[in-house]
Design an enzyme around this catalytic site. Structure first.
Site, mmCIF file in Angstrom:
data_model
loop_
_atom_site.group_PDB
_atom_site.id
_atom_site.type_symbol
_atom_site.label_atom_id
_atom_site.label_comp_id
_atom_site.label_asym_id
_atom_site.label_seq_id
_atom_site.Cartn_x
_atom_site.Cartn_y
_atom_site.Cartn_z
ATOM 1 N N LYS A 84 0.806 -1.229 0.000
ATOM 2 C CA LYS A 84 0.000 0.000 0.000
ATOM 3 C C LYS A 84 0.838 1.278 0.000
ATOM 4 O O LYS A 84 0.433 2.299 -0.528
ATOM 5 C CB LYS A 84 -0.971 -0.013 1.184
ATOM 6 N N GLU A 106 -9.714 6.906 3.406
ATOM 7 C CA GLU A 106 -10.582 5.928 4.033
ATOM 8 C C GLU A 106 -9.726 4.733 4.446
ATOM 9 O O GLU A 106 -8.650 4.519 3.886
ATOM 10 C CB GLU A 106 -11.646 5.442 3.029
ATOM 11 N N SER A 373 1.542 -9.835 -1.264
ATOM 12 C CA SER A 373 1.235 -8.411 -1.112
ATOM 13 C C SER A 373 1.555 -7.845 0.267
ATOM 14 O O SER A 373 1.774 -6.646 0.408
ATOM 15 C CB SER A 373 -0.239 -8.156 -1.443
HETATM 16 C C1 LIG Z 1 -5.250 -4.040 1.348
HETATM 17 C C2 LIG Z 1 -4.545 -5.296 1.012
HETATM 18 C C3 LIG Z 1 -4.950 -6.101 -0.075
HETATM 19 C C4 LIG Z 1 -6.169 -5.816 -0.882
HETATM 20 O O1 LIG Z 1 -6.188 -4.610 -1.544
HETATM 21 P P1 LIG Z 1 -5.941 -4.505 -3.108
HETATM 22 O O2 LIG Z 1 -6.238 -3.095 -3.425
HETATM 23 O O3 LIG Z 1 -6.851 -5.481 -3.786
HETATM 24 O O4 LIG Z 1 -4.512 -4.855 -3.326
HETATM 25 C C5 LIG Z 1 -4.198 -7.221 -0.381
HETATM 26 N N1 LIG Z 1 -3.120 -7.570 0.361
HETATM 27 C C6 LIG Z 1 -2.712 -6.830 1.419
HETATM 28 C C7 LIG Z 1 -1.528 -7.275 2.197
HETATM 29 C C8 LIG Z 1 -3.409 -5.674 1.784
HETATM 30 O O5 LIG Z 1 -2.996 -4.955 2.836
#
Ligand SMILES: *Cc1c(COP(=O)(O)O)cnc(C)c1O
Length: 389
Positions: A84, A106, A373
């Site tokens: 993020k 948000e 992610s």
């Molecule tokens: C917020 C988040 C997501 C989901 O958000 P996307 O906008 O779909 O990427 C996925 N993985 C992690 C670790 C997150 O913090």
């Protein structure tokens, strides 16, 4: 293609009063993003503050079990623990170049709120984060992180008191603040130009991973897999691979518990087109068009819609969208801990779960790249409780 649209999806379905800041943002993207100064400052922040580039990790033990090569793009190692920050640093820097001094955002689980608070602190901006009152209670650790970094957290009491309501509150606040305030939107969704802006800043993931795969293996991956909430980590990973016809792309939505009629977050697989948060996209809704409450063991995937570019990539067939259920994500979480010594976020565990559950569909010897992610330390209590550990 119509401006602001991906096929039939996207657009800018907002009250008239929100048009000026969206147009201002669109113009700033065109004039500021390509400039040498901006690109140099962002590259410096990403390298020396956030910790890019992130590694590409081969998984020897799981690859041996699976019969194909499993590679991970390690966004879990980025500062604040997930992808993020790529987006919030980019938007905060853009906002500062636009002369803005205040950020609003948000947040659902609090991850985007923390990443925005960090970017605001680093760039000397004030920050207010709108968060559903229910989430403020559930995610107190992230609320404390945001406050320590100087952000004000506003508990939103309307509706279901969760992410959907926090977005509505932030959009309303932007109408009255405008002037010195930028709305730092958290995923590749919302009214145009946010889907383009967020893709732009997250594409660093796919650009790096593509070059790293070429350097380490001498070829492109055969498959690229990512979890889809609103869709920012997935579109950032996919975008640089979309022109590579040989690379198969798989997005993974959260199926929830998998029980009949249970809440889920699989807007592409189980939704219908409609308008929410300023865009036309795939949405979980009932017969009357009322948005259904979403659900997933992973708070970060818990959203009833999806970014419009994903809706378009699904309609065109360029990306295949599968589903992983709570128990599958938990098993994948445990497998990565046990076999590779990495604690994945429950969101990322959905992408991995799809690969483990559908292992037979990947040709032996193929190269499978998964976007990890985020990191899973934040999810340990949930995992241990669910698995009775
Ligand atoms: C917020 C988040 C997501 C989901 O958000 P996307 O906008 O779909 O990427 C996925 N993985 C992690 C670790 C997150 O913090």
């Amino acid at each position: 293609m119509k401006k602001g649209y991906f096929g039939d999806f996207g657009g800018r379905f907002v009250p008239e009063l929100l048009m000026p800041p969206l147009v201002e943002l669109e113009e700033a993207m065109a004039s500021i993003l390509p400039s040498k100064t901006f690109r140099k400052e962002l590259a410096d922040l990403l390298a020396n503050y956030a910790g890019r580039e992130t590694p590409l990790t081969y998984c020897p033990a799981l690859s041996k079990k699976l019969g194909f090569d499993l590679w991970l793009k390690r966004e879990d190692l980025l500062h604040t623990g997930a992808h993020k920050l790529n987006n919030t640093l980019g938007q905060a820097l853009l906002a500062r170049h636009m002369g803005k001094t205040n950020l609003i955002a948000e947040t659902g689980a609090g991850q985007h709120g923390v990443a925005t608070a960090a970017a605001a602190a680093r760039l000397g901006m004030t920050c207010t984060v709108y968060m559903g009152a229910e989430d403020v209670e559930r995610q107190s650790a992230n609320v404390r992180r945001m406050r320590l970094m100087g952000a004000e957290v506003v508990a939103v009491e309307s509706g279901s008191r969760t992410l959907k309501d926090a977005i509505n509150a932030a959009l309303r606040a932007w109408i009255s603040l405008q002037g010195s305030t930028h709305y730092c939107f958290g995923t590749a969704a919302g009214p145009y130009p946010f889907p383009d802006l967020v893709r732009e800043f997250q594409s660093v993931i796919g650009r790096e991973a593509r070059a790293q795969m070429l350097e380490r293996t001498g070829s492109l991956p055969d498959y690229v897999v990512a979890a889809v909430g609103g869709g920012s980590n997935a579109i950032g990973m996919f975008a640089p691979f979309v022109p590579d016809a040989s690379v198969k792309l798989i997005g993974v939505e959260a199926g929830g518990s998998g029980e009949e009629g249970c809440p889920n977050s699989a807007a592409i697989n189980l939704g219908r087109p409609g308008v929410l948060h300023g865009e036309y996209t795939m949405l979980l809704q009932d017969e009357a068009g009322q948005i259904l409450p979403s659900g997933s063991i992973s708070a970060g995937l818990d959203y009833p819609g999806v970014g419009p570019e994903h809706a378009c990539l699904a309609a065109s067939g360029r990306v295949k969208y599968g589903v992983a259920y709570d128990h599958e994500a938990l098993a994948a979480f445990q497998a990565l801990c046990r076999f590779e010594g990495i604690l994945p976020a429950l969101e990322s565990s959905h992408a991995l779960a799809y690969v483990l559950e559908h292992a037979g569909e990947f040709e032996p010897g193929s190269r499978v790249l998964v976007n990890l992610s985020g990191r899973g330390d934040k999810d340990m209590d949930i995992v241990e409780h669910a698995l009775h550990l």
